[in-house]
Motif scaffolding. Structure first.
Motif, PDB file in Angstrom:
ATOM      1  N   ILE A 149      -3.328  -3.059  -0.981  1.00 38.00           N
ATOM      2  CA  ILE A 149      -3.388  -1.621  -0.679  1.00 38.00           C
ATOM      3  C   ILE A 149      -2.003  -1.129  -0.255  1.00 38.00           C
ATOM      4  O   ILE A 149      -1.505  -0.120  -0.745  1.00 38.00           O
ATOM      5  N   LEU A 206     -11.395   0.467   3.705  1.00 38.03           N
ATOM      6  CA  LEU A 206     -12.202   0.644   2.494  1.00 38.03           C
ATOM      7  C   LEU A 206     -13.361   1.588   2.795  1.00 38.03           C
ATOM      8  O   LEU A 206     -13.732   1.773   3.954  1.00 38.03           O
ATOM      9  N   VAL A 251     -10.831   2.073  -2.035  1.00 34.84           N
ATOM     10  CA  VAL A 251      -9.749   2.193  -1.062  1.00 34.84           C
ATOM     11  C   VAL A 251      -9.848   3.555  -0.378  1.00 34.84           C
ATOM     12  O   VAL A 251     -10.011   4.572  -1.051  1.00 34.84           O
TER      13      VAL A 251
END
Lengths: 462, 462
Positions: B19, B60, B70
């Protein structure tokens, strides 16, 4: 005289078409009621009524105390309306399309480059012959991620002459100056972010920023750089992420940044996280270099970009980004993802050309020639009633006002029909406040037909 | 053996770092619990626990029946994590960076291009000498918006050979094939849109799409093209805006599209507004052309792009877009806004090279040489235990499975330390399901050290 109802409709139609053309993207603030009233030459109440009707329709949203904004999303991305070439609206892409598209028998006082005959053609030919004998990898392989090392080393030395300390590890080559800015925008901006530009500024900054779906705020440009008060107010009001400007010679006005303005701008930016992009493509045209923001700032928040398209070749194009090392690393990834390793041959040709012994002399000749053409062009324009905003110290642009607030876009369309491509002021202006200005490229103004066609158009119904 | 708690932490760290590196952008769906469990070789319950803890942390979000996504935005855009070169994570940009950065004494079986010595060097040299004598405008002026007319006319004829009717007015030149796809993405996509790609596919499609902040769905690739059932299901489930694929020879597998698959794909797309981008850069490597989606479809929803970087020069780069006329007009504006009129010299050099009488013969030689290198490479790889997924009919790529589900990324890192750049499978795979595959470029596999270093790495701890 039109009735008020018709005027309101006209303003509404104008705004609608700008939204359709993505001139104003979703979420963007549209011109203030006052600015629009001035630009369209109607009353403030007419514009206010038009805006409020559009808000009622859902095309705009109104935020009390802040202004009117474009509502909702639309797709696909269209930077301008489609349409026949001669008829298309005069938007920031109008000049590019007309200049790039029209055949070489047209006169192009509005275009942004030197005539081919002024370029260092002999040097480029020599560079090509010499490249033809270079090693195989130069001819057929991808460039390294940062690009041609000797050219980056050359740039390190050149930037040092402007007081900018940029090790060659902090310089990345790109396909062009525009490509440099585009990469920087993609790296730092999210859709909806705010970006400051000069008003007026190079029209393609506006077209580029539209493609990024960001909110654009214009800062009035003065004879010594951006208006410091407006810049400070814009920082306060909008927390912009980027400010994109020209260093050296400003496009379209020909003005140069003063040291005191440079210092004040950076001081204002001190407590913000603004990033400043300084587009230095006109560096080689200056007799005496103006101050560079990158030199004052030490490449901390300032990123300098440039290219060789204006002085070496727009055919073998190559640009660069000089930036902080931590940003360069991310910019490399983005360059590879979006264009892979490109432009190796062009970088090689550019390097061979600018390091050729004749290049420096050629640029000396160009500067001298531009000075004399500047004088001639300004005299010829004044003779037909145009008023120069200032007498530029260097460069190819003269920013001139039409007499009696005549409409530059209308005149540009009329001249195009007679084979003359002009650059009307509002294409450069975010606030659309330069409707009676034209930008002239003095290197493209030697032919007396330029003034004849222009005069005829000025005497016409506009 | 690690304890369960440690395993959960490891999965959480992995997702967090992806991420941070924007491998997964905000709003994107992360791999399914099952796919992740398989890729990380942990149990489904371990992954589920890790995902749920991340959801609890807010990293998340979970959508019942759909999977994990995400959360929230982050900035600035980083396509990968920063880090020392040899240590950086094996992500879609890893191969590009390693291939482009490493010095020429490295062996590069993982890179995506022919050795410089295979390229039509004589033709490029001749083109440069001849360009050195061309008219001034070719050397120094901007390209026209669509680009070099003779090259576009050549492309019209060439596309006709594949059954594609593309008038030269519908062809726009670009800086490269990657630039073509990037422009198309910018034109059609909004952040958050969904795009289909093949799984596996050319790794740079993934890197590029990350820069567009879109949701990417992989469609499993079979030996005769994308899996039709999965393609249909993805159309239903995600209403994707684009599907990006290779025509001719598929990268990385070397498979080719069958006519029946092509027909079925287009039939499935019939009732949707999917746009298909067909990347045709390997056309000149085919002995007998495979079907083209653009030919079946008549350039209605299919856009074909290509370049000459693989066969003429990656130094003088030039790509193209062949598309419906109404789309071309908007793409021109976008190209000008984001890169102005570029690459004129490169287009000229490419045109001179491919129309040189020797080019056709040279390509005949390349195809024959690739065939024999393909046979030799596959034999040598099989001898050390690698298993080819199929024996490609043409092209430079062989897609091979490691024995005993060994970890290709670990082996690639080990080989890099010994001067061999490999292309590990998961860099090509959206679902990360190709962790035990490697892509070999048979034109870069002649040196026996490739197999020695690879064998040593395979015998190591991975």
């Amino acid at each position: 005289m039109r009735r008020d109802g018709t005027r309101i409709q006209t303003v509404m139609d104008e705004i609608r078409s700008r939204i359709t053309a993505r001139m104003y993207s979703p979420g963007a603030r549209i011109p203030s009621v006052r600015a629009m009233a001035k630009a369209e030459q109607v009353s403030v109440s007419t514009v206010l009524e038009a805006y409020e009707r559009l808000a009622a329709e859902g095309a705009l949203t109104s935020r009390p105390g802040s202004g009117f904004y474009v509502a909702g999303p639309s797709a696909p991305l269209a930077l301008t309306e489609l349409g026949p070439k001669l008829d298309r609206a005069v938007d920031p892409l109008w000049i590019s399309r007309q200049s790039l598209e029209t055949s070489s028998d047209r006169l192009k006082p509005g275009c942004g480059w030197l005539p081919a005959s002024w370029m260092y053609e002999r040097g480029v030919r020599k560079a090509l012959r010499s490249a033809a004998r270079s090693e195989t990898s130069t001819l057929t392989e991808y460039a390294s991620p940062l690009g041609h090392l000797p050219l980056r080393q050359f740039l390190t030395r050149r930037l040092a002459n402007f007081g900018i300390d940029a090790p060659f590890q902090n310089i990345m080559l790109t396909e062009s100056g525009t490509h440099s800015i585009d990469l920087i925008c993609r790296f730092f901006l999210e859709p909806g972010d705010t970006v400051l530009i000069d008003d007026p500024c190079y029209f393609n900054f506006q077209a580029l920023l539209k493609a990024h779906r960001v909110n654009v705020i214009g800062v009035p440009y003065t004879k010594s750089g951006p208006c410091v008060e407006s810049f400070g107010a814009a920082l306060q009001a909008h927390s912009p992420r980027l400010y994109i400007t020209n260093s050296g010679i400003h496009n379209p006005t020909g003005a140069t940044l003063s040291p005191v303005t440079a210092h004040k701008l950076l001081k204002l930016a001190d407590s913000t996280n603004l990033i400043i992009v300084e587009d230095d493509i006109f560096a080689d045209f200056e007799h005496t270099p103006a101050p560079r923001l990158a030199a004052f700032d030490g490449l901390s928040r300032v990123i300098q970009i440039g290219s060789f398209s204006k002085t070496v070749s727009a055919s073998a194009r190559c640009g660069y980004i000089a930036s902080r090392e931590d940003w360069i690393e991310g910019l490399i990834d983005l360059k590879i993802a979006t264009s892979f390793g490109g432009g190796r041959l062009a970088a090689d040709i550019v390097y061979r050309t600018i390091t050729d012994s004749g290049y420096r002399k050629h640029m000396e000749w160009i500067r001298t020639k531009l000075s004399s053409e500047m004088d001639k062009t300004l005299s010829a324009l004044e003779a037909i009633g145009m008023k120069p905003w200032l007498h530029p110290k260097a460069g190819m642009y003269a920013w001139c006002q039409l007499p009696q607030a005549k409409d530059a876009a209308g005149i540009a369309k009329a001249c195009l029909a007679h084979g003359v491509v002009l650059a009307p002021g509002n294409a450069f202006s975010q606030s659309m406040c330069a409707g009676d200005y034209l930008r002239f490229n003095v290197a493209q103004c030697a032919d007396p037909r330029v003034y004849e066609v222009l005069q005829r158009a000025m005497d016409g119904p506009h």
